[in-house]
Design a protein around this motif. Structure first.
Motif, PDB file in Angstrom:
ATOM      1  N   LEU A 114       0.812  -1.219   0.000  1.00  0.00           N
ATOM      2  CA  LEU A 114       0.000   0.000   0.000  1.00  0.00           C
ATOM      3  C   LEU A 114       0.843   1.266   0.000  1.00  0.00           C
ATOM      4  O   LEU A 114       0.407   2.298  -0.495  1.00  0.00           O
ATOM      5  CB  LEU A 114      -0.977  -0.018   1.171  1.00  0.00           C
ATOM      6  N   PRO A 118      -1.101   2.538  -3.709  1.00  0.00           N
ATOM      7  CA  PRO A 118      -2.217   2.856  -2.811  1.00  0.00           C
ATOM      8  C   PRO A 118      -3.565   2.252  -3.217  1.00  0.00           C
ATOM      9  O   PRO A 118      -4.411   2.024  -2.368  1.00  0.00           O
ATOM     10  CB  PRO A 118      -2.295   4.381  -2.837  1.00  0.00           C
ATOM     11  N   ALA A 119      -3.750   2.002  -4.511  1.00  0.00           N
ATOM     12  CA  ALA A 119      -5.020   1.430  -4.985  1.00  0.00           C
ATOM     13  C   ALA A 119      -4.727   0.180  -5.808  1.00  0.00           C
ATOM     14  O   ALA A 119      -4.929   0.159  -7.024  1.00  0.00           O
ATOM     15  CB  ALA A 119      -5.794   2.454  -5.801  1.00  0.00           C
ATOM     16  N   ARG A 147      -7.877  -5.082   0.994  1.00  0.00           N
ATOM     17  CA  ARG A 147      -8.781  -4.236   0.197  1.00  0.00           C
ATOM     18  C   ARG A 147      -9.444  -3.181   1.079  1.00  0.00           C
ATOM     19  O   ARG A 147      -9.573  -2.022   0.696  1.00  0.00           O
ATOM     20  CB  ARG A 147      -9.841  -5.088  -0.506  1.00  0.00           C
ATOM     21  N   ALA A 150      -6.941  -0.453   1.924  1.00  0.00           N
ATOM     22  CA  ALA A 150      -6.710   0.408   0.755  1.00  0.00           C
ATOM     23  C   ALA A 150      -7.870   1.401   0.611  1.00  0.00           C
ATOM     24  O   ALA A 150      -7.642   2.594   0.344  1.00  0.00           O
ATOM     25  CB  ALA A 150      -6.555  -0.428  -0.508  1.00  0.00           C
TER      26      ALA A 150
END
Length: 158
Positions: A114, A118-119, A147, A150
């Motif tokens: 992350l 980041p995504a 998930r 994030a």
């Protein structure tokens, strides 16, 4: 014996040890940071995963002499029991820990992902988390926790 200055979780520590001592042993035995676990000692399970210069590494394989000036991150540096970090809270919320032995390593591997992505896509999460094993089989919960973290970070949670 050689003296090493280690930058761990925002603090500088001085330790005297042999150059070939695994970072894992220094963290646990000299610094009292027991989040990283001894699993296999061969770099095959990931229970000892920490970050080194932002990258996830298996600390059982890294001799302390190879750390240099790079920053070491452990699960203890992400939050406290009374104020868990985003990743820690996501793992709690998703009930990702069964026995809990692998979780610190999983969280640190996810932290590395992350920090750089980041995504992440589902495929990126799976690929990045693959080196770490959960013998209890909570992999799906672990993926959900990554998930969730994030998404929380995308919403600006620190």
């Amino acid at each position: 014996m050689t003296t090493y200055r280690l930058h761990v979780n925002g603090r500088t520590h001085t330790v005297d040890t042999e150059p070939d001592t695994p970072l894992l042993y220094v963290l646990r035995d000299d610094l009292g940071l027991c989040g990283a676990k001894f699993g296999c000692g061969l770099g095959q399970c990931g229970a000892c995963t920490v970050t080194l210069g932002g990258a996830a590494v298996m600390s059982c394989l890294v001799p302390v002499s190879a750390v240099g000036g790079r920053v070491v991150g452990t699960v203890e540096g992400l939050g406290r029991p009374d104020a868990p970090g985003v990743l820690q809270q996501a793992f709690i919320d998703e009930q990702a820990a069964q026995c809990g032995y692998c979780i610190a390593g999983m969280i640190m591997r996810a932290s590395s992902l992350l920090a750089h992505t980041p995504a992440p896509s589902e495929a990126e999460i799976r690929r990045h988390m693959m080196p770490n094993l959960c013998r209890c089989g909570t992999h799906m919960r672990i993926l959900r926790a990554v998930r969730r973290a994030a998404a929380m970070l995308a919403k600006g949670k620190p």
